[in-house]
Design a protein around this motif. Structure first.
Motif, mmCIF file in Angstrom:
data_model
loop_
_atom_site.group_PDB
_atom_site.id
_atom_site.type_symbol
_atom_site.label_atom_id
_atom_site.label_comp_id
_atom_site.label_asym_id
_atom_site.label_seq_id
_atom_site.Cartn_x
_atom_site.Cartn_y
_atom_site.Cartn_z
ATOM 1 N N ARG A 302 14.785 -29.994 15.207
ATOM 2 C CA ARG A 302 14.005 -28.792 15.497
ATOM 3 C C ARG A 302 14.884 -27.742 16.166
ATOM 4 N NH1 ARG A 302 11.402 -33.361 16.634
ATOM 5 N NH2 ARG A 302 9.542 -33.812 15.400
ATOM 6 N N ARG A 303 14.470 -26.482 16.055
ATOM 7 C CA ARG A 303 15.228 -25.368 16.618
ATOM 8 C C ARG A 303 14.302 -24.496 17.448
ATOM 9 N NH1 ARG A 303 17.863 -23.233 11.002
ATOM 10 N NH2 ARG A 303 15.728 -22.479 10.789
ATOM 11 N N ALA A 304 14.870 -23.802 18.421
ATOM 12 C CA ALA A 304 14.062 -22.931 19.271
ATOM 13 C C ALA A 304 14.806 -21.638 19.567
ATOM 14 C CB ALA A 304 13.705 -23.636 20.581
ATOM 15 N N VAL A 305 14.072 -20.529 19.451
ATOM 16 C CA VAL A 305 14.562 -19.229 19.895
ATOM 17 C C VAL A 305 13.976 -19.005 21.284
ATOM 18 C CG1 VAL A 305 14.631 -16.759 19.431
ATOM 19 C CG2 VAL A 305 14.597 -18.386 17.522
ATOM 20 N N LEU A 306 14.815 -19.020 22.290
ATOM 21 C CA LEU A 306 14.370 -18.869 23.673
ATOM 22 C C LEU A 306 14.392 -17.388 24.034
ATOM 23 C CD1 LEU A 306 16.465 -21.781 25.241
ATOM 24 C CD2 LEU A 306 14.199 -21.899 24.182
ATOM 25 N N VAL A 307 13.214 -16.768 24.049
ATOM 26 C CA VAL A 307 13.118 -15.359 24.432
ATOM 27 C C VAL A 307 12.912 -15.330 25.939
ATOM 28 C CG1 VAL A 307 11.991 -13.148 24.050
ATOM 29 C CG2 VAL A 307 12.179 -14.801 22.171
ATOM 30 N N ASN A 308 13.947 -14.947 26.647
ATOM 31 C CA ASN A 308 14.037 -15.138 28.091
ATOM 32 C C ASN A 308 14.034 -13.789 28.807
ATOM 33 O OD1 ASN A 308 14.404 -16.396 30.556
ATOM 34 N ND2 ASN A 308 16.575 -16.830 30.237
ATOM 35 N N GLY A 309 13.445 -13.770 29.975
ATOM 36 C CA GLY A 309 13.436 -12.561 30.793
ATOM 37 C C GLY A 309 12.405 -12.705 31.900
ATOM 38 N N ILE A 310 12.590 -11.989 32.989
ATOM 39 C CA ILE A 310 11.657 -12.089 34.097
ATOM 40 C C ILE A 310 10.371 -11.334 33.759
ATOM 41 C CG2 ILE A 310 13.605 -12.292 35.680
ATOM 42 C CD1 ILE A 310 13.009 -9.499 36.699
ATOM 43 N N PRO A 311 9.310 -11.490 34.553
ATOM 44 C CA PRO A 311 8.064 -10.773 34.245
ATOM 45 C C PRO A 311 8.289 -9.282 34.041
ATOM 46 C CG PRO A 311 7.670 -12.397 35.970
ATOM 47 C CD PRO A 311 9.150 -12.406 35.712
ATOM 48 N N ALA A 312 7.591 -8.706 33.056
ATOM 49 C CA ALA A 312 7.625 -7.283 32.714
ATOM 50 C C ALA A 312 8.939 -6.852 32.070
ATOM 51 C CB ALA A 312 7.327 -6.401 33.943
ATOM 52 N N SER A 313 9.760 -7.812 31.633
ATOM 53 C CA SER A 313 11.051 -7.458 31.022
ATOM 54 C C SER A 313 10.916 -7.041 29.568
ATOM 55 C CB SER A 313 12.012 -8.647 31.112
ATOM 56 O OG SER A 313 11.495 -9.760 30.404
ATOM 57 N N GLY A 314 9.732 -7.173 28.981
ATOM 58 C CA GLY A 314 9.526 -6.796 27.589
ATOM 59 C C GLY A 314 9.698 -7.937 26.612
ATOM 60 N N LYS A 315 9.811 -9.154 27.116
ATOM 61 C CA LYS A 315 10.080 -10.287 26.225
ATOM 62 C C LYS A 315 8.904 -10.589 25.305
ATOM 63 C CE LYS A 315 8.926 -13.787 29.746
ATOM 64 N NZ LYS A 315 8.367 -12.773 30.677
ATOM 65 N N SER A 316 7.665 -10.321 25.758
ATOM 66 C CA SER A 316 6.516 -10.598 24.894
ATOM 67 C C SER A 316 6.522 -9.692 23.664
ATOM 68 C CB SER A 316 5.213 -10.420 25.672
ATOM 69 O OG SER A 316 5.138 -11.357 26.732
ATOM 70 N N THR A 317 6.857 -8.427 23.854
ATOM 71 C CA THR A 317 6.946 -7.494 22.721
ATOM 72 C C THR A 317 8.050 -7.913 21.768
ATOM 73 O OG1 THR A 317 6.145 -5.672 24.102
ATOM 74 C CG2 THR A 317 7.328 -5.083 22.085
ATOM 75 N N VAL A 318 9.187 -8.319 22.329
ATOM 76 C CA VAL A 318 10.306 -8.763 21.498
ATOM 77 C C VAL A 318 9.933 -10.037 20.750
ATOM 78 C CG1 VAL A 318 12.680 -9.636 21.562
ATOM 79 C CG2 VAL A 318 12.046 -7.642 22.942
ATOM 80 N N SER A 319 9.265 -10.965 21.415
ATOM 81 C CA SER A 319 8.861 -12.220 20.775
ATOM 82 C C SER A 319 7.935 -11.969 19.598
ATOM 83 C CB SER A 319 8.152 -13.127 21.792
ATOM 84 O OG SER A 319 9.000 -13.485 22.842
ATOM 85 N N ARG A 320 6.934 -11.118 19.811
ATOM 86 C CA ARG A 320 5.986 -10.834 18.723
ATOM 87 C C ARG A 320 6.684 -10.163 17.548
ATOM 88 N NH1 ARG A 320 2.569 -9.625 23.164
ATOM 89 N NH2 ARG A 320 3.109 -7.412 23.014
ATOM 90 N N GLY A 321 7.616 -9.270 17.851
ATOM 91 C CA GLY A 321 8.351 -8.599 16.780
ATOM 92 C C GLY A 321 9.179 -9.582 15.961
ATOM 93 N N ILE A 322 9.805 -10.545 16.632
ATOM 94 C CA ILE A 322 10.581 -11.559 15.910
ATOM 95 C C ILE A 322 9.659 -12.429 15.068
ATOM 96 C CG2 ILE A 322 12.055 -13.590 16.192
ATOM 97 C CD1 ILE A 322 13.135 -12.299 18.763
ATOM 98 N N ALA A 323 8.538 -12.862 15.651
ATOM 99 C CA ALA A 323 7.597 -13.723 14.922
ATOM 100 C C ALA A 323 7.062 -13.020 13.680
ATOM 101 C CB ALA A 323 6.451 -14.135 15.840
ATOM 102 N N ASP A 324 6.745 -11.730 13.791
ATOM 103 C CA ASP A 324 6.224 -10.985 12.650
ATOM 104 C C ASP A 324 7.243 -10.925 11.513
ATOM 105 O OD1 ASP A 324 3.895 -10.503 13.999
ATOM 106 O OD2 ASP A 324 4.433 -8.461 14.628
ATOM 107 N N ARG A 325 8.517 -10.796 11.870
ATOM 108 C CA ARG A 325 9.559 -10.617 10.849
ATOM 109 C C ARG A 325 10.084 -11.942 10.292
ATOM 110 N NH1 ARG A 325 9.187 -6.578 14.224
ATOM 111 N NH2 ARG A 325 9.727 -4.437 13.565
ATOM 112 N N MET A 326 10.126 -12.989 11.128
ATOM 113 C CA MET A 326 10.707 -14.259 10.691
ATOM 114 C C MET A 326 9.660 -15.270 10.230
ATOM 115 S SD MET A 326 13.915 -13.633 11.026
ATOM 116 C CE MET A 326 14.637 -15.250 10.746
ATOM 117 N N GLY A 327 8.400 -15.070 10.634
ATOM 118 C CA GLY A 327 7.353 -16.006 10.239
ATOM 119 C C GLY A 327 7.354 -17.314 11.002
ATOM 120 N N TRP A 328 8.066 -17.380 12.102
ATOM 121 C CA TRP A 328 8.113 -18.598 12.914
ATOM 122 C C TRP A 328 6.991 -18.581 13.943
ATOM 123 C CZ3 TRP A 328 13.950 -17.479 13.910
ATOM 124 C CH2 TRP A 328 14.696 -17.883 12.791
#
Length: 477
Positions: A302-328
């Motif tokens: 198995r593989r994992a993309v670790l989207v890391n950052g402290i609270p309010a760093s924007g990681k949730s927006t980045v995560s959703r954008g990756i998921a939408d484009r990669m389908g993971w």
């Protein structure tokens, strides 16, 4: 492998840096060599130059054999002896330069992989290997798998043969590296009163002619090595012990002056066959093998993309954008935790932290239950728990390959974002009193640097095309 069938193998030694372009069958197609150096930045620069000269479109990955302790799973150099690369983020910087995956391992592990595939280790399932050069490396294979323990098993050069002996680079005294390496041989020669130009071949010639001093040097060099071999045989009961490295053949010959005496610990000891080429061949083959295990084959890890950052760093927006484009599938800490807060009607901060730890464990339990070969995006601030907690979760979940997306912004920006969302947060999440703490956290927060790293400054528009291209290259999709 589809389309790309070559790798670059690099062998870092205390005296020489060797690199070669390797075919999928282990053939050396082109080779280069440079002098090594104690300065890690200088070594890294020379390696980068060799990679540029060897790289072609058919090269799929780069394998690097590093002296010292290496955590292969994390792609991290933990320590070194004569060449210590723990401070230079070797894998990340080479990946950034070459744009191709970099696989790190201990240099002796790489050499043993080559000997098993093409050399003296063919047909054997259980092997111990010493590589004798500037220092002494070690590797152990059981059932054709390299033993790693927690990460760095197989450091046979640091078997103690004299508790009151020479100080070793590892900090202890009397390791076999201090008595039976090439560096140690030079000390034996100097102490006998010979000049530095006396080679090991000349010692054998002098010994054959009856030179007592030469014989004494060879015995002093070989006896501790024999003790280390006997200890290794007692511990692992291998089919075969191999002696490799630049002085492996000479060390095997010198053992004629130090025969095994204990009948319980007898084992065939043979010289390796691939000589100085073993390190680059093994590094190239291991790089290709690692990529193959992560490609479209059934049963892959198995593989994992670790989207890391402290609270309010924007990681949730980045995560959703990756998921939408990669389908993971995307697993976010707050997505798991918030339904519990809603059902429970809120909580204090301490309970929120407890719930966060439980949610974190739940995420990795879901990953572990997924089909082999699955890739997940995990959105969390990974610094909220000790690093070992993550490593334990990854191991249990069967995740062998991770990449990291590091999201960050200045503390003042994070404070403004956090404050703007206070009304949307469920009870249990920290309130406005947390903002000064968040600003301080932003000053010291660091990425995990566990494998390849992509940096995202979330004060700027996110280049998702660059992120997805980088992910595809790392995961060879």
């Amino acid at each position: 492998m589809p389309q790309k069938s070559m790798a670059i193998g690099i062998d870092i030694g205390g005296t020489n840096l060797r690199a070669a372009r390797i075919s999928g069958t282990g053939e050396i197609l082109k080779r280069l060599s440079e002098k090594s150096a104690p300065d890690p930045e200088l070594v890294l620069g020379r390696i980068a130059d060799m990679v540029r000269l060897l790289d072609t479109p058919d090269v799929a990955a780069i394998g690097v054999g590093v002296p010292g302790r290496v955590d292969t799973r994390r792609g991290a150099v933990l320590s070194g002896g004569y060449v210590n690369l723990a401070s230079v983020a070797l894998a990340r910087r080479l990946e950034d330069m070459a744009g191709k995956p970099v696989i790190l391992d201990n240099d002796c592990n790489m050499a043993l992989a080559a000997e098993m595939a093409l050399g003296a280790g063919q047909g054997h399932d259980n092997i111990a290997m010493f590589t004798i050069g500037t220092g002494i490396g070690g590797a152990v294979v059981q059932n054709r798998r390299i033993m790693r323990g927690r990460a760095t098993a197989g450091q046979l050069g640091h078997i103690t043969v004299d508790v009151n002996g020479e100080l070793c680079a590892c900090g202890r005294r009397g390791c076999v590296e201090t008595t039976s390496s090439g560096t140690a041989l030079g000390r034996h020669i100097a102490r006998a009163g010979f000049g530095p130009d006396v080679s090991v071949d000349q010692l054998f010639a002098r010994d054959a002619a009856g030179d007592v001093k030469a014989r004494g040097i060879l015995e002093a060099w070989a006896r501790p090595l024999r003790a280390a071999i006997d200890t290794t045989v007692a511990m692992f009961d291998p089919d075969l012990v191999l002696l490799g490295g630049g002085l492996g053949l000479a060390a095997h010959r010198a053992l004629g002056h130090a025969p095994a005496l204990a009948p319980w610990y007898q084992c065939p000891v043979e010289p390796a066959r691939l000589g100085d080429d073993a390190g680059v061949i093994g590094a190239g083959l291991q790089a290709l093998s690692t990529l193959a295990s992560l490609s479209g084959q059934p049963g892959r890890a198995r593989r994992a993309v670790l989207v890391n950052g402290i609270p309010a760093s924007g990681k949730s927006t980045v995560s959703r954008g990756i998921a939408d484009r990669m389908g993971w599938p995307l697993l976010a800490l707050d997505t798991v935790k918030n339904p519990f807060l809603e059902v429970l009607g809120g909580a204090d901060r301490e309970f929120n932290r407890t719930l966060g730890r439980a949610s974190y464990q739940a995420i990795w339990s879901l990953v572990g239950d997924a089909p082999a070969g699955s890739t997940f995006i995990v959105d969390a601030w990974f610094g909220f728990q000790p690093r070992q907690v993550l490593e334990d979760h990854l191991r249990k979940a069967g995740v062998e390959h991770t990449v990291e997306i590091w999201c960050h912004a200045p503390g003042e920006v994070l404070a403004e974002r956090y404050g703007a969302r206070l009304g949307q947060r469920l009870p249990g999440h920290p309130g406005a009193a947390y903002i000064p703490e968040l600003i301080e956290l932003a000053k010291r927060a660091e990425p995990l640097r566990r494998g390849p790293l992509f940096d995202v400054d979330t004060t700027r528009p996110t280049d998702f095309d660059a992120i997805t291209a980088w992910l595809k290259a790392r995961f060879q999709t």
